[in-house]
Scaffold this motif. Structure first.
Motif, PDB file in Angstrom:
ATOM      1  N   LYS A 159       5.178   5.477  -1.528  1.00  0.00           N
ATOM      2  CA  LYS A 159       6.072   6.084  -0.543  1.00  0.00           C
ATOM      3  C   LYS A 159       5.524   5.893   0.860  1.00  0.00           C
ATOM      4  O   LYS A 159       6.266   5.556   1.797  1.00  0.00           O
ATOM      5  CB  LYS A 159       6.235   7.580  -0.847  1.00  0.00           C
ATOM      6  N   ALA A 160       4.208   6.083   1.003  1.00  0.00           N
ATOM      7  CA  ALA A 160       3.595   5.886   2.314  1.00  0.00           C
ATOM      8  C   ALA A 160       3.731   4.441   2.761  1.00  0.00           C
ATOM      9  O   ALA A 160       3.998   4.162   3.932  1.00  0.00           O
ATOM     10  CB  ALA A 160       2.121   6.295   2.264  1.00  0.00           C
ATOM     11  N   LEU A 161       3.560   3.511   1.807  1.00  0.00           N
ATOM     12  CA  LEU A 161       3.699   2.092   2.148  1.00  0.00           C
ATOM     13  C   LEU A 161       5.122   1.771   2.573  1.00  0.00           C
ATOM     14  O   LEU A 161       5.342   1.037   3.547  1.00  0.00           O
ATOM     15  CB  LEU A 161       3.300   1.243   0.935  1.00  0.00           C
ATOM     16  N   ASN A 162       6.107   2.316   1.869  1.00  0.00           N
ATOM     17  CA  ASN A 162       7.507   2.086   2.242  1.00  0.00           C
ATOM     18  C   ASN A 162       7.813   2.636   3.630  1.00  0.00           C
ATOM     19  O   ASN A 162       8.555   2.025   4.410  1.00  0.00           O
ATOM     20  CB  ASN A 162       8.436   2.712   1.203  1.00  0.00           C
ATOM     21  N   GLU A 163       7.233   3.806   3.918  1.00  0.00           N
ATOM     22  CA  GLU A 163       7.442   4.386   5.236  1.00  0.00           C
ATOM     23  C   GLU A 163       6.841   3.505   6.321  1.00  0.00           C
ATOM     24  O   GLU A 163       7.431   3.317   7.397  1.00  0.00           O
ATOM     25  CB  GLU A 163       6.836   5.792   5.291  1.00  0.00           C
ATOM     26  N   ILE A 193      -2.198   0.370   0.556  1.00  0.00           N
ATOM     27  CA  ILE A 193      -2.297  -0.729  -0.406  1.00  0.00           C
ATOM     28  C   ILE A 193      -3.597  -0.610  -1.198  1.00  0.00           C
ATOM     29  O   ILE A 193      -3.618  -0.794  -2.418  1.00  0.00           O
ATOM     30  CB  ILE A 193      -2.212  -2.085   0.314  1.00  0.00           C
ATOM     31  N   ARG A 194      -4.698  -0.308  -0.513  1.00  0.00           N
ATOM     32  CA  ARG A 194      -5.965  -0.119  -1.227  1.00  0.00           C
ATOM     33  C   ARG A 194      -5.856   1.029  -2.229  1.00  0.00           C
ATOM     34  O   ARG A 194      -6.389   0.958  -3.336  1.00  0.00           O
ATOM     35  CB  ARG A 194      -7.095   0.158  -0.225  1.00  0.00           C
ATOM     36  N   THR A 195      -5.158   2.093  -1.831  1.00  0.00           N
ATOM     37  CA  THR A 195      -4.990   3.226  -2.749  1.00  0.00           C
ATOM     38  C   THR A 195      -4.206   2.817  -3.982  1.00  0.00           C
ATOM     39  O   THR A 195      -4.564   3.170  -5.108  1.00  0.00           O
ATOM     40  CB  THR A 195      -4.256   4.372  -2.024  1.00  0.00           C
ATOM     41  N   ILE A 196      -3.142   2.049  -3.793  1.00  0.00           N
ATOM     42  CA  ILE A 196      -2.327   1.605  -4.931  1.00  0.00           C
ATOM     43  C   ILE A 196      -3.170   0.768  -5.888  1.00  0.00           C
ATOM     44  O   ILE A 196      -3.184   0.998  -7.098  1.00  0.00           O
ATOM     45  CB  ILE A 196      -1.113   0.801  -4.434  1.00  0.00           C
TER      46      ILE A 196
END
Length: 340
Positions: A159-163, A193-196
């Motif tokens: 969600k954070a990446l999409n935002e 991305i690193r978190t994913i």
């Protein structure tokens, strides 16, 4: 030993070899113990309902998973309402009473006394006798709270990446300056991305013995997609730096810079057993220090990465001086080519 019916002075003795039976009993006990241990490690319990007797039996692990007293009376209605929510209890009753329904698989949350709210998955199927009548229902229950928590972390990161991607579109539409885009790409987009990638790998390791083929593929798709986005961001960042005209030229100590790059690549150099030889390079040059460091780091990384399998790369860096500039050459002995 039994008395002889025809002669009271005699006793008949029968001896039977039961070694195979004893071995089978021992093997059964061992298998049951291993099953109990496996269920405990997997946070998993099992149950079975018999149509002929209306009896419900379940494994000891269910007592532990749901913190149930072992004096609890076991029957279909009272036990399953203890294991699942009211909605799915009705579904299980429907499975029991509807011959056409053969299997079930659902996820739900349940409050466990002294533990709190937990996530569970219950799945199972119905078996039939020779006449096609329902004979038994077998089910398993697994605590999947840890898996759900990790999935939630991945969802939050996505969600954070999409935002951030939406922010990127807005910045581009408003002719955002290239320097600001580079800053956003290197700081705001890399973190989610690193978190994913990290939590996807963690999830894959923690569930490696319980994932089916589809679930493994899904995790691989997430990792591949995130890595592709990471590579795209790196390429865009490189492009933005190369095309920024306001380069700051300064004196660059080339030997010292290459030494620092070799130290940064120490892990890759040791893993590949690469040997780097440097000769005839200038002590000082006028250059953009960031771009010059990136240039030599990319050359060395490519020389290590794109080599023949199982061959130690021998890398040679040298320079030739011309009237206006230095011509740098990099050779890799195993690839039989050179980079200028």
């Amino acid at each position: 030993m039994i008395p002889n019916a025809f002669d009271n002075s005699e006793i008949l003795v029968l001896i039977k070899n039961v070694a195979d039976k004893k071995r089978a009993e021992k093997a059964l006990i061992t298998s049951e113990r291993q099953l109990r241990e496996a269920q405990k490690m997997a946070f998993l319990g099992s149950w079975e309902y018999d149509y002929a007797t209306s009896n419900l039996t379940w494994s000891n692990q269910l007592y532990e998973l749901f913190k149930i007293d072992k004096t609890f009376a076991v029957n279909f209605d009272s036990c399953l309402i203890t294991l699942v929510s009211e909605e799915f209890h009705a579904e299980l009753l429907d499975v029991r009473d509807t011959p056409e329904k053969r299997s079930f698989n659902f996820f739900y949350q349940k409050e466990v006394v002294g533990v709190g709210m937990r996530w569970f998955q219950m799945r199972g199927e119905k078996s039939f006798d020779a006449e096609g009548n329902p004979a038994k229902i077998s089910g398993i229950v697994q605590d999947i709270t840890n898996k759900k928590n990790q999935e939630e972390i991945i969802r939050t990161a996505l969600k954070a990446l999409n935002e951030k991607n939406e922010d990127l579109k807005k910045y581009i539409d408003s002719n955002m300056q290239l320097e600001n885009f580079a800053y956003m790409a290197s700081h705001d987009l890399k973190a989610p991305i690193r978190t994913i990638v990290s939590f996807t790998q963690l999830l894959k390791r923690s569930l490696k013995d319980r994932l089916n083929k589809n679930e493994e593929d899904y995790l691989q798709y997430i990792t591949s997609g995130a890595n592709s986005m990471k590579n795209l961001i790196e390429d865009l960042l490189t492009y933005s730096r190369v095309n920024t005209k306001n380069h700051q030229l300064e004196e660059v100590a080339l030997p010292a810079m290459i030494a620092r790059i070799k130290a940064d690549l120490n892990t890759e150099l040791e893993a590949s057993q690469a040997v780097i030889a440097i000769h005839n390079i200038p002590e000082l040059i006028q250059a953009d220090v960031t771009m010059m460091r990136q240039l030599f780091q990319n050359l060395l990384e490519n020389a290590i990465k794109f080599r023949k399998p199982d061959l130690q790369p021998d890398i040679e860096i040298g320079c030739k001086e011309s009237d206006e500039y230095w011509n740098c050459l990099l050779y890799t002995s195993d690839a039989a080519d050179e980079e200028d």
